[in-house]
Write a protein that holds these residues in place. Sequence first.
Motif, PDB file in Angstrom:
ATOM      1  N   PHE A 112      30.554  45.536 -10.180  1.00  0.00           N
ATOM      2  CA  PHE A 112      29.706  45.023  -9.102  1.00  0.00           C
ATOM      3  C   PHE A 112      28.391  45.785  -9.012  1.00  0.00           C
ATOM      4  O   PHE A 112      27.390  45.249  -8.521  1.00  0.00           O
ATOM      5  N   ARG A 113      28.396  47.011  -9.486  1.00  0.00           N
ATOM      6  CA  ARG A 113      27.193  47.861  -9.380  1.00  0.00           C
ATOM      7  C   ARG A 113      26.239  47.547 -10.528  1.00  0.00           C
ATOM      8  O   ARG A 113      26.066  48.332 -11.455  1.00  0.00           O
ATOM      9  N   ARG A 114      25.596  46.397 -10.417  1.00  0.00           N
ATOM     10  CA  ARG A 114      24.769  45.903 -11.515  1.00  0.00           C
ATOM     11  C   ARG A 114      23.281  46.151 -11.298  1.00  0.00           C
ATOM     12  O   ARG A 114      22.457  45.771 -12.116  1.00  0.00           O
ATOM     13  N   TRP A 115      22.923  46.789 -10.183  1.00  0.00           N
ATOM     14  CA  TRP A 115      21.512  47.019  -9.888  1.00  0.00           C
ATOM     15  C   TRP A 115      21.025  48.316 -10.536  1.00  0.00           C
ATOM     16  O   TRP A 115      21.801  49.239 -10.777  1.00  0.00           O
ATOM     17  N   THR A 116      19.736  48.378 -10.811  1.00  0.00           N
ATOM     18  CA  THR A 116      19.143  49.591 -11.368  1.00  0.00           C
ATOM     19  C   THR A 116      18.962  50.622 -10.257  1.00  0.00           C
ATOM     20  O   THR A 116      18.939  50.266  -9.069  1.00  0.00           O
ATOM     21  N   PRO A 117      18.804  51.915 -10.612  1.00  0.00           N
ATOM     22  CA  PRO A 117      18.538  52.918  -9.571  1.00  0.00           C
ATOM     23  C   PRO A 117      17.326  52.570  -8.717  1.00  0.00           C
ATOM     24  O   PRO A 117      17.311  52.810  -7.508  1.00  0.00           O
ATOM     25  N   ARG A 163      25.995  53.760  -2.570  1.00  0.00           N
ATOM     26  CA  ARG A 163      27.310  53.588  -3.208  1.00  0.00           C
ATOM     27  C   ARG A 163      27.246  52.551  -4.330  1.00  0.00           C
ATOM     28  O   ARG A 163      28.165  52.470  -5.157  1.00  0.00           O
ATOM     29  N   PHE A 164      26.179  51.766  -4.366  1.00  0.00           N
ATOM     30  CA  PHE A 164      26.023  50.773  -5.426  1.00  0.00           C
ATOM     31  C   PHE A 164      25.191  51.296  -6.598  1.00  0.00           C
ATOM     32  O   PHE A 164      24.803  50.512  -7.476  1.00  0.00           O
ATOM     33  N   MET A 165      24.923  52.598  -6.615  1.00  0.00           N
ATOM     34  CA  MET A 165      24.220  53.185  -7.752  1.00  0.00           C
ATOM     35  C   MET A 165      25.065  53.046  -9.019  1.00  0.00           C
ATOM     36  O   MET A 165      26.293  53.166  -8.975  1.00  0.00           O
ATOM     37  N   PRO A 166      24.420  52.821 -10.160  1.00  0.00           N
ATOM     38  CA  PRO A 166      25.181  52.832 -11.422  1.00  0.00           C
ATOM     39  C   PRO A 166      25.690  54.237 -11.712  1.00  0.00           C
ATOM     40  O   PRO A 166      25.202  55.214 -11.128  1.00  0.00           O
ATOM     41  N   TRP A 216      18.438  58.466 -11.892  1.00  0.00           N
ATOM     42  CA  TRP A 216      19.558  58.493 -10.952  1.00  0.00           C
ATOM     43  C   TRP A 216      19.299  59.519  -9.857  1.00  0.00           C
ATOM     44  O   TRP A 216      19.411  59.212  -8.658  1.00  0.00           O
ATOM     45  N   TRP A 217      18.947  60.737 -10.260  1.00  0.00           N
ATOM     46  CA  TRP A 217      18.675  61.780  -9.275  1.00  0.00           C
ATOM     47  C   TRP A 217      17.463  61.430  -8.419  1.00  0.00           C
ATOM     48  O   TRP A 217      17.444  61.682  -7.200  1.00  0.00           O
ATOM     49  N   GLY A 218      16.429  60.867  -9.037  1.00  0.00           N
ATOM     50  CA  GLY A 218      15.245  60.481  -8.277  1.00  0.00           C
ATOM     51  C   GLY A 218      15.575  59.459  -7.202  1.00  0.00           C
ATOM     52  O   GLY A 218      15.090  59.554  -6.063  1.00  0.00           O
ATOM     53  N   ALA A 219      16.414  58.489  -7.560  1.00  0.00           N
ATOM     54  CA  ALA A 219      16.798  57.463  -6.596  1.00  0.00           C
ATOM     55  C   ALA A 219      17.666  58.038  -5.485  1.00  0.00           C
ATOM     56  O   ALA A 219      17.469  57.737  -4.302  1.00  0.00           O
ATOM     57  N   VAL A 220      18.631  58.882  -5.849  1.00  0.00           N
ATOM     58  CA  VAL A 220      19.542  59.449  -4.857  1.00  0.00           C
ATOM     59  C   VAL A 220      18.793  60.334  -3.862  1.00  0.00           C
ATOM     60  O   VAL A 220      18.999  60.249  -2.646  1.00  0.00           O
TER      61      VAL A 220
END
Length: 565
Positions: free
Chosen positions: A39-44, A248-251, A261-265
């Motif tokens: 389900f987690r198909r979105w980009t960061p 929670r929907f992060m890849p 990933w870290w930048g988005a989080v």
Amino acid sequence: MTEIVDKEAPATAAGRTYNDWAQNDTLEDYSLRYAPKSFRRWTPYVVATTALGGIAYLADFAIGGSIAISNGFSSAMVAILAAAVTIFLTGIPISYYSAKYSIDMDLLTRGAGFGYLGSTLTSVIYASFTFIFFALEGSIMAQALDLGLHIPLAVGYLICSLIILPLVIYGMTALSKMQVWTQPVWLVLMVAPFVSIAIQEPGKFSQFTHFAGNSPTGSSISMLGVGAGAGVALSLIAQIGEQVDYLRFMPDKTPENAKKWWGAVLSAGPGWVVLGAAKQMGGAFLAFYIAGSVGLAKANEPIQQYVSGFKTFAAPVALGLATFFVILSQVKINSTNAYSGSLSWSNFFSRLTHRHPGRVVYIFLNVGIALALMEGGVFGFLNTVLGFYSNVAIAWIGAVVADLVINKPLKLSPSYIEFKRAHLYNFNPVGFGSMLIASAVSIAAYFEAFGDYGKAYSPFIALFLAMVLSPLFAYLTKGKYYIARLDDLEEPLLGPDGLPSAVELTCTVCKTDFERPDVANCPFHSGAICSLCCSLEKDCHDSCKTGPGATGPVDLAMPAVRSAD
């Protein structure tokens, strides 16, 4: 997939069935579950933009204006910065663990020291945050409808509630599109008045430093004013829950996407407060800017602030532009408030009633409560409501953070986050007890049990006590109330790449396939069971944790089933 029927039915030989709303993943958004890899198909970038789109609220402007009016310039600026630093630091571990384990705030709280039922109280605390701020934001929008379109406030409150429902029903799928497309327009309109004033009246910014408002100490700093102002701003600490509802929907984090990933989080998690604090300061400035024309009583209303701001460069259409901006902002944030509230109520009622009619049902509950608050005039008690609420919210957040940043590194708690009922005690005194004591003491302080300074700094008392008591209780209990029994399914939680396994197992109760992290072994049903069916089971009486074959209290020195690396 099982046959979908109109009402939830108990487990049968054919399998438990759920109604259409609960069975539809697009509507349900895995409200009570681990968010699966499929389900987690979105980009960061999309996840982060969606999460940040939700902080388009204008309550920050009202809060900043209220703090400045009550405490003067210097105290307000220090209070806003102190609260922002606190919120940012506490948000980092929460965002990281939520994105890593693909779970929302409620599931994270369960495993971070509160236990399966212990986190029901925090679900109500979080739900309260969502409907309080829905009411505040809806009130701001209704003020815009009143001023711009001459719609009475009572009718405006109803309109502000109803227009949110269609967006929130379709969850992340609809919200991600809406937030991404509206974000650039919102950002341009938000900063435009400040740019215009800086060009046309640059001296106003220096004059702002002498703004006294109603403060008895004028524009100079007052420690009582700093504490009182920070207490109001700290009510926003629970906003991190809304951020992680999206994170929670992060890849999965991989070597290839680690930087993104870290930048988005960090930007969409704790980073929300950077923009939030800037908006509060902006609200304080605009309150000063318009106080002479509208009076201090209305200077904290965002619609008044932006009408005056837009008049500096677009006077003929200032009212219409301000009305549009406020409506856009409130739609963006209240869709998030209603969405997150539906998740919290779903978690709360599923544990108490062992039934789950679907997340969509609780959207109406959350919006209904918010509408009642709006009709009751909650905006008029802004500082009082938020000042009191911050004591409870920060005690909860402080206990969770203490577990993540103190207990886990010291091996006082498991290195991983366990959220499934099958493996948790109902109550863990580490987090649950810490929060109760910290909030009780800080509320007593808020009601002047420890004098004026105790009242002003009551939220910081809550944070300090929660952060100290959590490791203390973990040490005294030896961490034995975290894990009731080990995960004993043969299929490993982690795949060969070290990431959560995407292998699907069939739930013996609902006959549906779920990814391995969302499944536990169930001796009562003699097979694998998904986390939701486990939550809704009424007849087992937790026999897996007390009957033959139960593991019993787990020694934390044992190797973790699921690595946190």
